[in-house]
Every structure is written in C-alpha cells, then in structure tokens.
Design a protein around this motif. Sequence first.
Motif, PDB file in Angstrom:
ATOM      1  N   ALA A 118       0.840  -1.198   0.000  1.00  0.00           N
ATOM      2  CA  ALA A 118       0.000   0.000   0.000  1.00  0.00           C
ATOM      3  C   ALA A 118       0.878   1.253   0.000  1.00  0.00           C
ATOM      4  O   ALA A 118       1.849   1.338   0.764  1.00  0.00           O
ATOM      5  N   PRO A 119       0.541   2.234  -0.845  1.00  0.00           N
ATOM      6  CA  PRO A 119       1.345   3.464  -0.905  1.00  0.00           C
ATOM      7  C   PRO A 119       1.079   4.362   0.299  1.00  0.00           C
ATOM      8  O   PRO A 119      -0.024   4.415   0.815  1.00  0.00           O
ATOM      9  N   SER A 120       2.129   5.071   0.722  1.00  0.00           N
ATOM     10  CA  SER A 120       2.012   5.980   1.861  1.00  0.00           C
ATOM     11  C   SER A 120       2.624   7.334   1.507  1.00  0.00           C
ATOM     12  O   SER A 120       3.652   7.406   0.848  1.00  0.00           O
ATOM     13  N   SER A 121       2.001   8.390   1.987  1.00  0.00           N
ATOM     14  CA  SER A 121       2.516   9.735   1.744  1.00  0.00           C
ATOM     15  C   SER A 121       3.301  10.266   2.934  1.00  0.00           C
ATOM     16  O   SER A 121       3.804  11.381   2.907  1.00  0.00           O
ATOM     17  N   ASP A 122       3.422   9.476   3.978  1.00  0.00           N
ATOM     18  CA  ASP A 122       4.073   9.897   5.216  1.00  0.00           C
ATOM     19  C   ASP A 122       5.334   9.062   5.416  1.00  0.00           C
ATOM     20  O   ASP A 122       5.309   7.852   5.289  1.00  0.00           O
ATOM     21  N   GLY A 123       6.416   9.690   5.762  1.00  0.00           N
ATOM     22  CA  GLY A 123       7.668   8.963   5.930  1.00  0.00           C
ATOM     23  C   GLY A 123       7.860   8.338   7.291  1.00  0.00           C
ATOM     24  O   GLY A 123       8.774   7.563   7.487  1.00  0.00           O
ATOM     25  N   ALA A 124       7.029   8.672   8.279  1.00  0.00           N
ATOM     26  CA  ALA A 124       7.225   8.162   9.633  1.00  0.00           C
ATOM     27  C   ALA A 124       6.192   7.110  10.014  1.00  0.00           C
ATOM     28  O   ALA A 124       6.524   6.101  10.612  1.00  0.00           O
ATOM     29  N   THR A 125       4.952   7.356   9.680  1.00  0.00           N
ATOM     30  CA  THR A 125       3.876   6.410   9.977  1.00  0.00           C
ATOM     31  C   THR A 125       3.109   6.170   8.693  1.00  0.00           C
ATOM     32  O   THR A 125       3.311   6.861   7.707  1.00  0.00           O
ATOM     33  N   PHE A 126       2.180   5.254   8.712  1.00  0.00           N
ATOM     34  CA  PHE A 126       1.440   4.972   7.490  1.00  0.00           C
ATOM     35  C   PHE A 126       0.255   5.915   7.346  1.00  0.00           C
ATOM     36  O   PHE A 126      -0.661   5.917   8.155  1.00  0.00           O
ATOM     37  N   THR A 127       0.310   6.717   6.296  1.00  0.00           N
ATOM     38  CA  THR A 127      -0.809   7.577   5.921  1.00  0.00           C
ATOM     39  C   THR A 127      -1.088   7.301   4.454  1.00  0.00           C
ATOM     40  O   THR A 127      -0.196   7.468   3.609  1.00  0.00           O
ATOM     41  N   ALA A 128      -2.275   6.854   4.131  1.00  0.00           N
ATOM     42  CA  ALA A 128      -2.605   6.497   2.756  1.00  0.00           C
ATOM     43  C   ALA A 128      -2.401   7.701   1.843  1.00  0.00           C
ATOM     44  O   ALA A 128      -2.771   8.820   2.171  1.00  0.00           O
ATOM     45  N   ALA A 129      -1.774   7.463   0.708  1.00  0.00           N
ATOM     46  CA  ALA A 129      -1.520   8.526  -0.257  1.00  0.00           C
ATOM     47  C   ALA A 129      -2.803   8.881  -1.001  1.00  0.00           C
ATOM     48  O   ALA A 129      -3.673   8.033  -1.196  1.00  0.00           O
ATOM     49  N   THR A 130      -2.892  10.131  -1.399  1.00  0.00           N
ATOM     50  CA  THR A 130      -4.013  10.575  -2.230  1.00  0.00           C
ATOM     51  C   THR A 130      -3.450  11.213  -3.487  1.00  0.00           C
ATOM     52  O   THR A 130      -2.260  11.523  -3.562  1.00  0.00           O
TER      53      THR A 130
END
Length: 163
Positions: A118-130
């Motif tokens: 799953a892609p993430s936009s956050d480098g520290a925790t998982f935040t789904a990319a939009t």
Amino acid sequence: MNKQAQKGFTLIELMIVVAIIGILAAIAIPAYQDYTIRAKASEVLLAMSSCRTSVTEVFQSGNTLPGANDAAWGCTLGTDAATKYVQDLSVSAAGVITAKAAATGLGGTADGKVVSMAPSSDGATFTAATSGENVAGWRCGATADGTDMPVKYLPSSCRGNYP
C-alpha cells in the motif's frame, strides 16, 4: 610381543559422528525448506515492483486515480501478469497492489496466498496517499491490506511494518 597401535575408529566413535550429523540435518533441512519457499515468494514481490513504479507515477501526476484494475495504472494486471509463482496481480482504486501466489509450486503453506503493498505519503507512519501527493514509501505485507502469506515466507522488508 610387539604392540600394534590402534588403527581407525571404534564403533562408538562412528556412532557419535552419525548422531551429530543426524541432529544437524534435522535442524538444517526445515530451515533450508523455508529458505527455498522464501526465495520463490520473492518472485511475487518482484512482480509487484513493476506496478509499484507505475502507481507512484499515477499518484504524483495529480490526476484522478483510476478505478480498481484499470489499465490506467500503467502496469500489467490480472492473469496477464502470471508467472510460475504468481497467479494474479491487481491494483485497488486506492493504489493497493495485491499479488496472489500460484496455487502450487511455492511449497509449504505459501501456495495460493496473497501479498499486498500500500502506498504511503508519510515517511514516519502509514498515511494512505491521495492523488497529487508524493509516495514516500510502501507498507508491504500488512494483514490490514489483505496479506495472508505466512510472515516467515516474506522477505524481512515486507513483514507488515512500515519500511
């Protein structure tokens, strides 16, 4: 009388050597089998990596995200992506890439299992990319994304934690 020096090994010494070899084999064979299954499962991740690049580009383009399994994701999907160890490859509308392992061939309990990224936009925790965001990383092997492959067969970089 001349004394002759002992030549060769006694029966007890030979039995001890055979026992040691048996113990080592009992430990090494299961570990080797897990290693070969893990090597075969890495092909599943390799099939997903080509999609990972395409999905990253789609997110960064800022356009509306394509639907599930849409050709606009820019990678080979479905059974067209099948290989000896990969049965199917798909991308959800949120960009989550899933690959289903072949029904037979990997061995152990890895046959027919699913691995996800799953892609993430956050480098520290998982935040789904939009759409329009940079993809800072990928969460691989998380059960929340649909992975049911046993953890011991996944590479260390793909064990459900945010890499």
